[in-house]
Scaffold this motif. Sequence first.
Motif, PDB file in Angstrom:
ATOM      1  N   UNK A  21      61.274  69.339  89.894  1.00 58.15           N
ATOM      2  CA  UNK A  21      59.854  69.140  89.649  1.00 58.15           C
ATOM      3  C   UNK A  21      59.664  68.024  88.627  1.00 58.15           C
ATOM      4  N   UNK A  22      58.760  67.139  88.966  1.00 58.89           N
ATOM      5  CA  UNK A  22      58.337  66.111  88.014  1.00 58.89           C
ATOM      6  C   UNK A  22      57.025  66.595  87.415  1.00 58.89           C
ATOM      7  N   UNK A  23      57.015  66.976  86.125  1.00 63.96           N
ATOM      8  CA  UNK A  23      55.804  67.583  85.545  1.00 63.96           C
ATOM      9  C   UNK A  23      54.727  66.535  85.301  1.00 63.96           C
ATOM     10  N   UNK A  24      53.525  67.044  85.178  1.00 65.57           N
ATOM     11  CA  UNK A  24      52.422  66.181  84.796  1.00 65.57           C
ATOM     12  C   UNK A  24      51.936  66.625  83.431  1.00 65.57           C
ATOM     13  N   UNK A  25      51.300  65.798  82.681  1.00 68.99           N
ATOM     14  CA  UNK A  25      50.863  66.173  81.325  1.00 68.99           C
ATOM     15  C   UNK A  25      49.865  67.336  81.380  1.00 68.99           C
ATOM     16  N   UNK A  26      50.082  68.323  80.492  1.00 69.67           N
ATOM     17  CA  UNK A  26      49.171  69.473  80.393  1.00 69.67           C
ATOM     18  C   UNK A  26      49.062  69.894  78.938  1.00 69.67           C
ATOM     19  N   UNK A  27      47.960  70.629  78.618  1.00 68.19           N
ATOM     20  CA  UNK A  27      47.712  71.060  77.248  1.00 68.19           C
ATOM     21  C   UNK A  27      47.112  72.468  77.264  1.00 68.19           C
ATOM     22  N   UNK A  28      47.691  73.365  76.478  1.00 64.78           N
ATOM     23  CA  UNK A  28      47.196  74.750  76.366  1.00 64.78           C
ATOM     24  C   UNK A  28      46.254  74.848  75.187  1.00 64.78           C
ATOM     25  N   UNK A  29      45.090  75.542  75.405  1.00 68.55           N
ATOM     26  CA  UNK A  29      44.083  75.726  74.361  1.00 68.55           C
ATOM     27  C   UNK A  29      44.055  77.204  73.963  1.00 68.55           C
ATOM     28  N   UNK A  30      44.303  77.513  72.707  1.00 69.32           N
ATOM     29  CA  UNK A  30      44.297  78.888  72.174  1.00 69.32           C
ATOM     30  C   UNK A  30      43.062  79.062  71.297  1.00 69.32           C
ATOM     31  N   UNK A  31      42.144  80.060  71.658  1.00 75.79           N
ATOM     32  CA  UNK A  31      40.919  80.354  70.908  1.00 75.79           C
ATOM     33  C   UNK A  31      41.180  81.560  70.014  1.00 75.79           C
ATOM     34  N   UNK A  32      41.051  81.356  68.700  1.00 79.83           N
ATOM     35  CA  UNK A  32      41.287  82.457  67.760  1.00 79.83           C
ATOM     36  C   UNK A  32      40.097  83.409  67.668  1.00 79.83           C
ATOM     37  N   UNK A  33      38.870  82.947  67.704  1.00 76.88           N
ATOM     38  CA  UNK A  33      37.687  83.820  67.611  1.00 76.88           C
ATOM     39  C   UNK A  33      36.582  83.250  68.463  1.00 76.88           C
ATOM     40  N   UNK A  34      35.681  84.090  68.922  1.00 70.71           N
ATOM     41  CA  UNK A  34      34.580  83.678  69.799  1.00 70.71           C
ATOM     42  C   UNK A  34      33.283  84.218  69.230  1.00 70.71           C
ATOM     43  N   UNK A  35      32.407  83.402  68.735  1.00 73.16           N
ATOM     44  CA  UNK A  35      31.132  83.891  68.151  1.00 73.16           C
ATOM     45  C   UNK A  35      30.162  84.318  69.239  1.00 73.16           C
TER      46      UNK A  35
END
Length: 730
Positions: free
Chosen positions: A705-719
């Motif tokens: 597999x040739x990966x593609x750029x990706x980014x994980x977003x982690x939300x600590x709190x949600x108002x």
Amino acid sequence: LDSVDTTNPDIKQLTDIKRDILPLRARVQSCIAEVDQTLQKRQKDLDLLGSQFSTEEPEVAQARIDIASERNNLEKRLAACNYILIQTKDIKERIDATEKASMALQMLSKGVNSRQLLQENFQQLGNWWKIGHKFLIEQSGLQLLSSSDIFSLLGILLFSLWAGRVWRRVLLAKVQNYCVDRCTNFLLALRTCMTNALPILLPSVLMMLYLSVSLPLNPVPFIVQAALGVVFYVLAGVMISAAFNPTSPAVHYLPMKATLALALDRRLKVLLAVVLIGYFLFGTVFAATLSESQNFFTRSVYGLFLVVNLVWVVLLAGWLPGMVKTKGVRSLLVIALLFSLGAEWAGYRNLATFLITGLIGSVAGFGIVWFINTLLKDMFDGLDKGFQPWQQQFRTYMELKENERLPGLIWIRLTSAVVLWGGLALLVLWIWGLSRRGFESIASLLQEGFMIGTFHFVPGQIVLAIIIFSVLCSVTGWLKRTGMPRWLKNTQLDQGARDALVTISGYVGLTISVIIGLSLAGLHLANIAIIAGALSVGIGFGLQNIVNNFVSGLVLHVERPIRVGDWIVVGTTEGYVRKINTRSTRIETFDHADVIVPNSELISGQVTNWMLHDSWGRIIVPIGVAYGTNTAKVRDALISVASKHEMVVTDSPRFPPPTVLIRGFGDNAIDFELRCFIKKIDKRYDVMSDLYFAIDEIFSREGIVIPFPQQDLHVKSWPSAKIESELPHT
């Protein structure tokens, strides 16, 4: 010269004296130049010895005395040569003055006018019939013919008429129109017109030959002279028809309207007939049978017909292309013709003969030169473009491309133009009676020259130098374009070395041509060095960039850091070297755009040459795979892909085989590099593209597999409460 009668001078005697003076003046001037040069050297020797001292060595004192004595002798010799030159100049000026006075006296001498001649000849009309009858019976040459000669002439006449008609029919049936330009059109027109005139030309020639053989030629009988005149009349008529009214299948080809060409053809043939009649009347033995009064009266009547036809031709010539703006010249020509007729009628026959002969000869010479120049221009254009088959074969032999001009042809064009129009100028001078005065002056000017400052300018040497320089430049161009490349193909030199040798040989040939040309022009090498020193000042200020680029071009040809065909990178420019010129180098980019780079930038700046020693080079193919992939499997796959490509080097002792390196662990993939050497580095982008296609195919097959750029977003709190309060209510 003192023995010459100035009131009635012998022109031939004066001409002989002037002819004898010319070589004497040339020797005297050569003596002056030689003695003056030697005298300057001896003066420099005395200056080097300096002032005389009482204590100087005896050898130095004796050398000073010898040099001073030689200098005095040289000064005496120089004075004698200058005296002889002054004397010859004085003699020449006296002869010129005598000739001018004699010519003016002849031109202004007046005889009986036409009105008196008309009255006198009208009273003696019976004499004309008697003279004509007597001449025909006793002096024309017919009385010399025997009955066998007459029957032979009749047989020759009938046979040649029949043969001429048969040959005309057969030859015209074989003629085909193969013309592609004016030159071939003229040759075809000349052939068809000559063939069409065979029934007249063949009898005329055969009868002239028979009469010349069977009759005595001392003196030449009238019938032989008449036959010769008819032959030349037919030949001249053929030339006129070939130019203006060619016989089919030849067509009209000159740059004028067909109706104008037909009118000129008819009028010139009428004028030619008038000239033939004038030859019969005044150029044969018939002229001796007329009295002075009858001769002058005949001239007056003949002059009317001649001038009318000449004026007619001049008026028709005004409709020629390019002649519309010559209305003033044509008007002056018509006035001069009418003035010459008036001078003839008024009794100034020498003046009339001088004017009419000069005008006819000048106009006829101009027409002939214009016609020849038109044909030569067409032939030269054919050599540049390849109209005719032989011109195409010549261009193929010279290895010229389509629309490429023949090198050196410009000099041939210039030489032919100088020869044609210069010859016309000399012809006009000769026609106008300057053969006795003008030609000597021209010859003296060409041979002896004149001084411009301290430089002895000799036109004859200058013309010779230009001709030799033109020939040498043409030979140099041929060697550079055809000769040297053809010979160097048999050597083991590469293309770059061959191009360098060809360019350097062109520089050397041009330099030799310039030196030889300047030397022939009379400029000595010492003077050339002085001129070069003076030019160096201008070069240092205004031409330093050009000279810098020129010298850089020579360095490029000698050191050869780049060659034609190399792939180089200069700054932001990348492409192939297509040509190294005198001042700049042409680089063709991959977009087929030509970039002109000054040679100085290639010498003083940084240049990347991918192909300096050979065409092999290394490429780097970066590739990334997903984390968790078997790296050994990736390495084997990449090496397999590289080894299968025909351009990749795998078994050379000079270069390593393809290798795979891990360059690091990136944010999204493990970074690999496939490094390999290829046989033609200028194909690097094509090879890299082929490798990428093959890598994608093998990775898909092996599950890599040739990966593609990706980014994980982690939300600590949600108002959430605040957001819900801001939402609109429905």
